[in-house]
Scaffold this active site. Structure first.
Site, PDB file in Angstrom:
ATOM      1  N   GLN A   1      10.783 -37.766 -36.294  1.00 16.76           N
ATOM      2  CA  GLN A   1      11.247 -37.037 -35.110  1.00 16.76           C
ATOM      3  C   GLN A   1      12.735 -36.761 -35.235  1.00 16.76           C
ATOM      4  O   GLN A   1      13.514 -37.636 -35.586  1.00 16.76           O
ATOM      5  CB  GLN A   1      10.828 -37.841 -33.897  1.00 16.76           C
ATOM      6  N   GLY A   2      13.075 -35.511 -34.974  1.00 16.02           N
ATOM      7  CA  GLY A   2      14.466 -35.099 -35.058  1.00 16.02           C
ATOM      8  C   GLY A   2      14.879 -34.355 -33.805  1.00 16.02           C
ATOM      9  O   GLY A   2      14.042 -33.970 -32.976  1.00 16.02           O
ATOM     10  N   TYR A   3      16.177 -34.115 -33.684  1.00 15.34           N
ATOM     11  CA  TYR A   3      16.742 -33.524 -32.471  1.00 15.34           C
ATOM     12  C   TYR A   3      17.536 -32.267 -32.787  1.00 15.34           C
ATOM     13  O   TYR A   3      18.459 -32.285 -33.591  1.00 15.34           O
ATOM     14  CB  TYR A   3      17.619 -34.553 -31.739  1.00 15.34           C
ATOM     15  N   LEU A   4      17.152 -31.180 -32.127  1.00 12.43           N
ATOM     16  CA  LEU A   4      17.910 -29.929 -32.199  1.00 12.43           C
ATOM     17  C   LEU A   4      19.051 -29.957 -31.196  1.00 12.43           C
ATOM     18  O   LEU A   4      20.063 -29.287 -31.376  1.00 12.43           O
ATOM     19  CB  LEU A   4      16.990 -28.742 -31.928  1.00 12.43           C
TER      20      LEU A   4
ATOM     21  N   LEU B   1      19.796 -32.249 -36.080  1.00 13.76           N
ATOM     22  CA  LEU B   1      21.016 -33.029 -36.224  1.00 13.76           C
ATOM     23  C   LEU B   1      20.709 -34.290 -37.021  1.00 13.76           C
ATOM     24  O   LEU B   1      19.587 -34.814 -36.964  1.00 13.76           O
ATOM     25  CB  LEU B   1      21.541 -33.418 -34.836  1.00 13.76           C
TER      26      LEU B   1
END
Length: 157
Positions: A27-30, A80
């Site tokens: 899981q990643g964050y824009l 990010l």
């Protein structure tokens, strides 16, 4: 408007492992802006984009949409630093689903249990393995952990 009502706890021992199902999550964050967190999640052959609003108590707006896996793989490259790697274990206790996240990589050593509730004041059974509640501590949000990994925190020896 869809609302997530969630309580989060540290885990004190491994008694939860028996009977829990598990799946690996990337899981990643824009965006990690507290007013509009935008997350990309890949779980095996499923993928999602989720937008979460600012937290008010233990509640916040949450919108989640399925996306093609290939799109999620490309979106994760745009996220990010750094992408969260964790195993989510699920177990049902007294009619509620507990999600226990066991973190890997730069967040290794952290295990957090979450329960989603229909209302902020909903009573629930506290399993013996629950420790300190960290629902109001933003350091334990996945978005924070992606930018400030658990391994970089000062820990008691």
């Amino acid at each position: 408007m869809p609302v997530e009502i969630e309580r989060k706890f540290l885990v004190t021992h491994d008694a939860w492992r028996e009977g829990a199902s598990a799946r690996r999550i990337a899981q990643g964050y824009l965006s990690r802006d507290p007013d509009r967190v935008v997350r990309v999640r890949l779980i095996g052959d499923q993928a999602f984009v989720t937008i979460k609003g600012r937290r008010s108590g233990i509640s916040r707006a949450e919108f989640e949409y399925p996306v093609p896996v290939i799109d999620a793989e490309e979106l994760l490259k745009l996220c990010l630093p750094s992408v969260i790697d964790k195993t989510r274990h699920e177990i049902e206790i007294a009619g509620f689903l507990w999600e226990i996240d066991e973190f890997h990589g730069s967040n290794a050593g952290l295990i957090v249990a979450e329960i989603e509730l229909p209302a902020e004041d909903t009573p629930f059974e506290r399993p013996s393995w629950l420790g300190e509640e960290v629902s109001s501590d933003s350091r334990y949000t996945n978005s924070y952990l992606s930018g400030s990994p658990y391994s970089t925190w000062a820990h008691d020896a």
